[in-house]
Design a protein around this motif. Sequence first.
Motif, short mmCIF file in Angstrom:
data_model
loop_
_atom_site.label_atom_id
_atom_site.label_comp_id
_atom_site.label_asym_id
_atom_site.label_seq_id
_atom_site.Cartn_x
_atom_site.Cartn_y
_atom_site.Cartn_z
N ARG A 178 0.84 -1.20 0.00
CA ARG A 178 0.00 0.00 0.00
C ARG A 178 0.87 1.25 0.00
O ARG A 178 0.62 2.21 -0.72
N ARG A 179 1.92 1.21 0.82
CA ARG A 179 2.83 2.36 0.85
C ARG A 179 3.57 2.49 -0.48
O ARG A 179 3.81 3.59 -0.97
N LEU A 180 3.93 1.36 -1.06
CA LEU A 180 4.60 1.37 -2.37
C LEU A 180 3.74 2.08 -3.40
O LEU A 180 4.21 2.93 -4.17
N VAL A 181 2.45 1.75 -3.41
CA VAL A 181 1.52 2.35 -4.37
C VAL A 181 1.28 3.82 -4.06
O VAL A 181 1.36 4.69 -4.94
N LEU A 182 1.00 4.13 -2.81
CA LEU A 182 0.63 5.50 -2.45
C LEU A 182 1.80 6.47 -2.56
O LEU A 182 1.59 7.69 -2.67
N LYS A 183 3.03 5.95 -2.52
CA LYS A 183 4.20 6.80 -2.74
C LYS A 183 4.64 6.80 -4.20
O LYS A 183 5.58 7.48 -4.56
#
Length: 340
Positions: free
Chosen positions: A267-272
């Motif tokens: 999720r962090r990979l996508v949102l960043k």
Amino acid sequence: MRAFVLTGPGTYEVQDVPEPVAAPGEVVVDVERVGVCGTDMEFYTGHMAYLHQGHSSYPMRLGHEWAGRVAAVGEGVDAGWIGRRVMGDTMLGCGSCRRCLRDRQHVCEKRQEVGIRGGRAGALAERLAVPAASLHALPDSVDAALGALVEPGGNALRAARAAAPRAGDRVLVLGPGTIGLLVAIFLRAAGAEVHLLDRPGSSPAFAHTLGFEHVWDEQTLPELPFDAVVDASNAAHLPPRALELVEPAGRLVYIGLAAEPGAIDTRRLVLKDITAVGVLSASPGLDATISAYASGTVDPRPLVAATVSLDEVGPVLAGGRPKGAGPGPKIHVDPRPATA
């Protein structure tokens, strides 16, 4: 000939073994220099995953970072190779699968890896047989020490290129061992501002001698925006930490392998909006690495702390440092018979 043979976890012998014969399509090389790698140490401890996956088994001959001179050629090989100084690709694909036909032999499911996988004997011996197709010629300006650093350098070059630094970008490299320092050297050559993250309590002195000013540990790392982060460590907690540290729209490169899996929050990979790249092999970067060494753009020789004989390999695999070794992380082996 004499060869270093790993007979089991923590057990080894220097044995007299039959000299290799060049099969059709192969050459025999007089080995001049071999690098001891972290992968070799994993085989020594018995922790290397290939042992548990059925890709490798004892007894085995290690050694995949090597340089030497072609002594003989097999049927179908140009005799012009004889006498030439060479290094060789570790990854030997089957040559006929979809991946090999797309020049991705380094991820061929049926591949052999010199000194690592599929029973292909490695270079910790006086002589080595390899396919002629795996050879890369070395120019006169690339000596034996540099030749044996081409394989780790190819991995590092690929990692540095995957970080895609633009001039002035700030890049953080986690784990300044041999690969991490080579990545840092290539990144600096590309114009990046390079920072290194080491273990707490480690001395930054050696990295400083290489010209790297920004050397930190996890307690002292400043809050700076990093345009790319390269994880060249073997610490399971650092892959997710790398994702925390990289700037939004930045790049993550994973080249280190931990004994245990690390958990990454996609999720962090996508949102960043992060681009993440894994690097397995030096294969696509070997020629460019040779060129960089030959031109002097990159000089990794200070990384070599000592050069030992075949009889001294065992203690090195066990984590020992040869007497009189310098501060660098890499140990080389000269397997040739001692001269009087």
